[in-house]
Design an enzyme around this catalytic site. Structure first.
Site, mmCIF file in Angstrom:
data_model
loop_
_atom_site.group_PDB
_atom_site.id
_atom_site.type_symbol
_atom_site.label_atom_id
_atom_site.label_comp_id
_atom_site.label_asym_id
_atom_site.label_seq_id
_atom_site.Cartn_x
_atom_site.Cartn_y
_atom_site.Cartn_z
ATOM 1 N N CYS A 337 3.338 -27.100 -7.825
ATOM 2 C CA CYS A 337 4.382 -26.162 -8.234
ATOM 3 C C CYS A 337 4.909 -26.468 -9.640
ATOM 4 C CB CYS A 337 5.476 -26.142 -7.180
ATOM 5 S SG CYS A 337 6.394 -24.611 -7.195
ATOM 6 N N HIS A 436 2.835 -26.055 -1.751
ATOM 7 C CA HIS A 436 3.488 -27.233 -1.184
ATOM 8 C C HIS A 436 2.825 -27.506 0.160
ATOM 9 C CE1 HIS A 436 6.774 -27.464 -4.046
ATOM 10 N NE2 HIS A 436 6.965 -26.175 -3.919
HETATM 11 N N1 LIG Z 1 9.229 -25.509 -6.377
HETATM 12 C C1 LIG Z 1 8.961 -25.661 -7.674
HETATM 13 O O1 LIG Z 1 8.507 -26.696 -8.127
HETATM 14 C C2 LIG Z 1 9.356 -24.527 -8.558
HETATM 15 C C3 LIG Z 1 8.865 -24.641 -9.961
HETATM 16 C C4 LIG Z 1 9.676 -23.829 -10.964
HETATM 17 N N2 LIG Z 1 11.010 -24.336 -11.055
HETATM 18 C C5 LIG Z 1 9.664 -22.369 -10.560
HETATM 19 O O2 LIG Z 1 10.600 -21.873 -9.970
HETATM 20 O O3 LIG Z 1 8.714 -21.687 -10.821
#
Ligand SMILES: NC(=O)CC[C@H](N)C(=O)O
Length: 503
Positions: A337, A436
């Protein structure tokens, strides 16, 4: 219609172990045949969970629902506060972003709306379940916040729940904090406290006994149990306070060294939980270039503020060290992510979704670029990936504002129906994905660890334990432990009595 019998756990401070005790009660009630739901009105956490209908809630309530054997819904955590920068958070209501707010505005503007949301969710759960295990947050004795709090005694009143107060003996001063908390509650709220539990005990109960007797006499409040510290449970952490206890140093007794970058806005770091129970792995959380060393597997986890966390890595030298490791050493780098976004060429935030800094160049290890958008993706996903010459079916969940575009030469990592997802380098040494829970897929985890083992000249290990089984066993182990040290019948009796007291 069933009207749930509620119980609420509050703590003398945050990290007193409320979540874990609540998880234990979810399991215990479920074992006893009660349809049980967890509830936390408002959770402040960067570890989240995606429900089957693609909504985001706090990780702890999702896991507690799993412990109770029920499907998680947003009613179990209708308000989630995700701190993205200093003083600013993304407010998630019923699983979708509501808006970004400063703490002060939140307390001022959101109070009435918040109350209504909480009341509605409580009603739904009360009617659908037999038991409700409610968790507070922080301390109920924050007298400066009481007129506007939405998560402790105000919720207990709404649910008409008796409260068990949890004290943490590990930090010391447990009697003072329990007595002090009771003292600061208003008279009616204090009557809700049906007893206290002393948590995280390591020592000789005989030495504690005089203190317990004194406490009961002095306050008139019973001690319902003293719960000894339970090691190596590996049930998902609620938030990064738990990272304080993780090691930063290499463990030479373990074959595979795994380093996870701990940036300031690290999120969903529970992704690495399956490695914590692998016998040949050691997981370190590192925050500086000096701590990073030369791991076999380097994980860039999720981040609630990809640009600022990347900037943090550039400033403290980690970014440069990652480039060096990639060039000169045999390391596998996996970004999940936010970590995936960082591995690309560029990240843009044109609408200021996470930061006023509009753009940053990435680590440039994968040919993708990312733009943060206004609409958040929250979804359970599944697909097929090829790794080390084998095909794996994998499941995961996605939570992101960013959308990543492949650039020339990109090799997708996962084939999801109708789209290609993620990226990997030709030699599969650098991998990025929005999935994830990637490592929760047992067959893929085994292939990944065996590839690393082979590269190190070590024999592969087959037939690794399923993480799902380990998790289920951990719930049972936790429930047994709490049943051994807390009088459940007495608590149930008090839960019934409490409802009668009001009639
Ligand atoms: N869960 C995350 O790592 C999100 C990654 C980033 N902050 C986004 O919203 O795209």
């Amino acid at each position: 219609m069933a009207k749930a019998l509620p119980i609420m756990f509050q703590g003398t401070h945050s990290d007193a172990g409320k979540s874990i005790i609540a998880t234990a009660f979810c399991r215990i009630f479920a074992q006893n045949g009660w349809k049980t739901a967890p509830f936390k009105s408002q959770n402040m956490s960067l570890n989240s969970y995606v429900t089957v209908d693609g909504k985001e809630i706090g990780r702890a309530q999702g896991i507690q629902a799993e412990a109770a054997g029920v499907v998680a819904t947003t009613d179990m955590n209708p308000i989630l506060i995700k701190p993205s920068r200093e003083h600013e958070s993304q407010i998630v209501v019923h699983g979708k972003p509501y808006k970004n707010m400063q703490a002060f505005a939140y307390r001022g503007e959101f109070f009435e709306k918040g109350l209504a949301i909480i009341r509605e969710s409580l009603d739904v759960l009360m009617n659908e379940y037999d038991r409700l295990v409610i968790e507070g947050a922080g301390s109920p004795a924050e007298i400066n916040l009481n007129d506007r709090e939405l998560v402790n005694m105000r919720v207990a009143r709404m649910a008409n729940a008796p409260v068990v107060l949890i004290g943490d003996i590990e930090r010391g001063g447990v009697f003072a904090s329990l007595v002090g908390t009771l003292q600061l509650l208003d008279k009616e709220d204090r009557k809700r406290i049906i007893g206290v539990i002393i948590n995280k005990f390591r020592g000789d109960l005989a030495l504690l006994k005089p203190g317990l007797d004194w406490f009961e006499q002095y306050t008139g409040v019973p001690v319902l149990g003293v719960v000894p510290y339970l090691e190596d449970l590996h049930i998902d952490a609620e938030d990064s306070v738990s990272l304080e206890q993780m090691s930063t140093a290499v463990n030479p007794d373990k074959d595979i060294d795994i380093a996870v970058i701990r940036y300031p806005k690290i999120s969903n770091f529970t992704d690495v939980d399956p490695f914590l129970t692998e016998p040949d792995c050691h997981v370190r959380f590192v925050a500086t270039a000096a701590q990073l060393g030369q791991p076999d597997l380097l994980i860039l986890p999720g981040s609630k503020n990809t640009i600022e966390d990347l900037l943090y890595m550039k400033k403290n030298g980690i970014a440069e060290q990652i480039a060096q490791l990639n060039k000169h050493h045999r390391v596998t780098i996996i970004g999940i992510c936010g970590g995936y976004q960082m591995l690309g060429a560029r990240i843009r935030d044109p609408f200021g979704v996470e930061t006023p800094l509009r753009e940053i160049s990435g680590l440039n290890l994968l040919p993708i670029e990312t733009t943060l958008e206004r609409k958040k993706t929250t979804v359970l996903s599944e697909g097929i990936l090829t790794f080390a010459g084998e095909r794996f079916f994998v499941k995961g969940y996605e939570i992101h504002m960013g959308r990543s575009q492949p650039l020339d030469g990109n090799i997708p990592f996962i084939h999801v129906q109708g789209r290609a997802e993620g990226a990997k380098s030709k030699d599969e040494r650098v991998i990025g994905t929005y999935f994830h829970d990637l490592f929760h897929n047992d067959a893929f985890r085994e292939a990944l660890l065996n590839k690393i083992r082979r590269e190190k000249g070590l024999a592969p290990i087959y037939g690794r334990q399923s993480f799902r089984t380990i998790r289920e066993q951990a719930f049972d182990r936790l429930a047994d432990h709490v049943k051994r040290h807390v009088c459940i019948e007495e608590i149930e009796e008090k839960m019934y009595m409490f409802q009668r007291r009001d009639v």
